[in-house]
Design an enzyme around this catalytic site. Structure first.
Site, PDB file in Angstrom:
ATOM      1  N   THR A 179     -73.408 -31.509 -33.817  1.00 36.20           N
ATOM      2  CA  THR A 179     -74.196 -30.791 -32.817  1.00 36.20           C
ATOM      3  C   THR A 179     -74.547 -29.360 -33.238  1.00 36.20           C
ATOM      4  OG1 THR A 179     -72.089 -30.181 -31.801  1.00 36.20           O
ATOM      5  CG2 THR A 179     -73.248 -32.053 -30.848  1.00 36.20           C
ATOM      6  N   ASP A 216     -56.331 -28.547 -24.900  1.00 35.19           N
ATOM      7  CA  ASP A 216     -57.733 -28.668 -25.321  1.00 35.19           C
ATOM      8  C   ASP A 216     -58.392 -27.303 -25.519  1.00 35.19           C
ATOM      9  OD1 ASP A 216     -60.134 -29.839 -26.018  1.00 35.19           O
ATOM     10  OD2 ASP A 216     -60.767 -30.233 -23.972  1.00 35.19           O
TER      11      ASP A 216
END
Lengths: 557, 271
Positions: free
Chosen positions: A196, A323
């Site tokens: 990306t 995360d």
């Protein structure tokens, strides 16, 4: 800035008349856009020297983060604190595919390159927004993407554009025509890999990362020959079993340990070091199956600019279970510390702490929280977090700040050498973190739990914060309601531009944080502003919803 | 959750969600006799995902059955083949003999089956019990002694100074409705916070927070007038995160509150 004189509307009208009276009679000249570049040959090749000295041609935005030091600071100063209130819309570009628009466009000598969802690129005239060409990358139906079908931008070398694609390819596209020149598979998208981020050009190499931290991938950073697409080196962000740091992963957990590289890094030409952040270890929320520090997840890596060999690393969050990807842009700046000029790296991390590092050695210089955090007592003298007990995800859910989305995220910060401040999009959130057992199945989501925000978003606080990198203190903050997912731009007009999820694009005073201008553009923002100039006029662009808007001052200056 | 404005973000969105895997390694356990260990909201959501992927073709996307589907409505809170969580566990894993309800099979992992149970349980608004009061009496109280219509609207009757309650029975369990009447300050949605704005010359305007963003906010004042303010103009503002609804712990009897709850519980969308 190029000292080109502007042509008045009248002059444009005369030019048109000169082309033939007949034409002018049928189509009376409409000269809403003053410009001096009508018919001019645009777009000269972007050499490596131009990229190294990108700050010296501020009318162009030559790479994702503006310059190799990723300060996202532009020397353009036509738009400044005195006149920013008069900004007006010049043009808009509609992105046909609806998804998160995360692009930072490039501008090269009057041509703008915008990437679009899912993996497309369009070249437009930077004065009018009207297209020259577009490249639509064909994609399979069964992509593995955690967080939307998006792309953040291209890079350029010579006349070639380089782009990451969601099916884990890097492609080279001719900048004048949009033709595909080469395409290389970087990894198999069916195993959970995707791409990306805009690549970073280093000399004659295309340096580019990988996404897939929620799919049990094994991360790496690659370099490709810009001409041929041949792979020159690959540095794994999780060392193999022959390396002692591999022991920071229990058993075979390193094979599916994530540690992706899904944002664009920086480069220091003097030190010949490439700097890159790495993402979360996987599975995200179940750390029991990967005991150890999990090197080099959630770290910044300093790699040799020719070979990719590691010079040093600094791990922000050892054994992360929340995360908190260190997927932030490494901001390189020389700052005054204890009377000494230090080659520093400034880093506001998703884990809630701000860090100043020495970018030659990776030495930790200072650090402190810049947003609400409840998981660490602080940092020790080496910058390692002193973790609080009972902050790991659990069966019933453990409440921890920051939330999984972080105290900040990939949203590019900015640094102004004029104010000496770093500007960061910060969020004081919290989440319940749940841990679950999960088997690894190749190509399937592999997160080992989940998170949930216990209260509506209105209960939390979000702000643009100006951090003094010599102390880690917050100089000012500008509150945002309810929150922002936008990056930041700083300019020599002493302005800070950013946006918010509720669709505002705004400008703050870089010294004080006072809001000087804003406009409601209606859509959510997932991108970052950039600025450029054509024909002596400065523009500033921002993507809101799936439309890229470009603003400038009235032509009369 | 805000009911107006701010539809540009999802407050509950997180970066990634758990997707537990069906058909993962078989687990040897007597989990089906135990209590459901997976009952948090994250399990509800995972269960919903599993359900939509594995079960919705027959039971409908929201488990309510429907014209096209062959599976029964699973949202009523009553199951013919199970009277406990453990029973549901067995139905989902082993199926219903001689029907198209095959079940996930012995290989299904316990966690996923439990999460499906949790999801199905979450659909049952009657889980909080059935009303003991009289809905007819509650209806009288609502417009009469209780004066609820001075703030709430039901089917177009009443005022706009509280949530429209025409379908409140769809979204609130009976127990919640009873709590609403005595503890209105628990869980006040930001839509119903109060904004207090102070302007030039000592003016003060208070109103319900219809929407707020970085630079502006909009309210409905007590005369139901819509007003919009800039945060960086001449006005300063305060955000009061409490409910304007009074507690009826003292002013209504328990029977009256039960009647009201029964009435509110009966307010549903058309089936």
């Amino acid at each position: 800035m190029t000292p080109t004189t502007m042509v008045s509307p009248v002059a444009v009208a005369l030019t048109v008349l000169g082309l033939g009276l007949g034409l002018a009679a049928i189509a009376p000249p409409v000269a809403a856009q003053p410009r001096s570049v009508d018919g001019a040959a645009v777009f000269s090749p972007v050499t490596w020297e131009r990229l190294v000295n990108a700050a010296d041609e501020p009318h162009n935005w030559l790479m994702y983060n503006g310059t190799l030091d990723s300060q996202r600071f532009s020397r353009l100063d036509q738009i400044d604190t005195s006149n920013v209130g008069q900004l007006e819309l010049k043009w808009a570009h509609h992105i046909p595919q609806l998804d998160r628009a995360e692009t930072t466009p490039l501008v090269v000598d009057g041509v703008m390159f915008i990437t679009e969802s899912p993996s497309n690129v369009v070249a437009v005239d930077a004065v009018t927004g009207r297209p020259f060409w577009r490249y639509d990358h064909p994609l399979p139906d069964d992509l593995r993407v955690c967080c939307g079908r998006n792309n953040r931008g291209v890079s350029i070398l010579g006349e070639m554009l380089y782009m990451s694609t969601l099916d884990a390819h890097v492609v080279a596209i001719d900048g004048r025509s949009g033709s595909l020149v080469w395409s290389r598979q970087v990894a198999d998208y069916r195993s959970g890999y995707s791409k990306t981020a805009a690549p970073l050009i280093v000399k004659d190499q295309v340096v580019t990362g990988i996404a897939g931290g929620e799919y049990g991938i094994r991360g790496f950073l690659d370099s490709y020959d810009a001409k041929t697409g041949e792979r020159l080196w690959r540095t794994h962000t999780i060392p193999g079993p022959d390396h002692p740091d591999n022991r920071s992963w229990a058993g075979d957990s390193w094979r599916t340990g994530g540690s992706p590289t899904w944002i664009t890094g920086s480069y220091d030409p003097e030190l010949n070091l490439v700097y890159w952040g790495t993402g979360n270890p996987g599975p995200d929320w179940n750390g029991d199956v990967r005991q150890g520090d999990n090197l080099y997840a959630d770290s910044v890596l300093a790699l040799d600019g020719d070979t990719g060999e590691m010079s040093w690393y600094f791990q922000f969050t050892p054994h992360d279970v929340h995360d908190w990807d260190a997927i932030q842009v490494p901001v390189l700046a020389d700052i005054e510390l204890d009377g000494e000029t230090r080659k520093a790296m400034l880093w506001a991390n998703r884990n809630g702490f701000y860090y100043t590092l020495d970018r030659e050695t990776g030495e930790f210089l200072l650090g402190k929280p810049f947003a609400k955090q409840t998981w660490a007592e602080g940092l020790d003298e080496n910058g390692r977090p002193i973790r609080r007990p009972d902050t790991s995800p659990s069966q019933e859910g453990t409440l921890v700040s920051p939330m999984a989305g972080g105290a900040t995220n990939w949203w590019s910060p900015a640094f102004s050498p004029r104010t000496g401040l770093m500007y960061v999009n910060a969020f004081d959130g919290e989440a319940l973190f749940f841990s679950r057992e999960q088997e690894y199945n190749e190509g399937d989501n592999f997160t080992g739990g989940g998170t949930e925000t216990p209260l509506p978003i209105e209960h939390y606080h979000s702000a643009i914060r100006a951090i003094d990198p010599t102390t880690g203190d917050i100089t000012w903050e500008f509150p945002i309601t309810p929150r922002s997912r936008a990056g930041v731009l700083a300019t020599a007009g002493d302005l800070v531009f950013s946006a918010s999820v509720d669709g505002y694009f705004y400008a703050l005073d870089a010294g004080t944080g006072a809001p000087l201008w804003h406009i409601s553009l209606g859509g959510p923002v997932h991108a970052q502003p950039m600025t450029y100039a054509v024909g002596g006029q400065q523009f500033v662009s921002m993507t809101v919803g799936n439309t890229l808007y470009t603003f400038g001052l009235d032509g009369e200056r | 959750m805000p009911t107006t404005g701010n539809n540009v973000f999802t407050p509950w969105a997180t970066v990634a969600l758990l997707t537990a895997l069906l058909g993962a390694a078989p687990t040897l356990s007597s989990a089906q006799d135990a209590e459901n260990p997976y009952t948090s909201r994250i399990d509800v959501r995972t269960g919903r995902r599993l359900f939509q992927a594995q079960c919705s073709t027959c039971h409908g996307l929201n488990a309510a059955g429907g014209n096209e589907s062959t599976g029964p409505d699973l949202t009523t809170g009553r199951f013919r083949h199970a009277d406990s969580d453990a029973g549901l566990f067995r139905v989902i894993r082993d199926g219903v003999r001689s029907t198209s309800m095959l079940g996930l099979g012995a290989d299904a992992d316990d966690q996923s089956v439990w999460q499906l149970v949790t999801y199905l349980r979450s659909l049952d608004v009657t889980a909080g019990g059935t009303p003991t009061g009289s809905a007819a009496a509650g209806r009288q109280l609502f417009a009469g002694k209780g004066a609820c219509t001075s703030c709430h609207m039901v089917h177009g009757q009443g005022k706009r100074l509280g949530p429209d309650l025409s379908q409140v029975g769809d979204r609130r369990a009976l127990g919640d409705l009873q709590t609403d009447l005595v503890q209105p300050d628990t869980e006040v949605s930001p839509r119903w916070w109060t904004m207090k704005a102070s302007g030039p010359g000592g003016q003060i305007v208070e109103g319900l927070r219809m929407d707020e963003d970085t630079f502006t906010f909009r309210i409905m004042d007590s005369d139901e007038q819509l007003r919009a303010f800039s945060k960086y103009g001449d006005w300063t503002y305060e955000r009061l995160q409490r409910s304007t609804m009074p507690s009826y712990a003292e002013t209504l009897t328990e029977d009256e509150r039960n009647d009201l709850a029964a009435y509110l519980f009966s307010l549903r969308s058309e089936p």
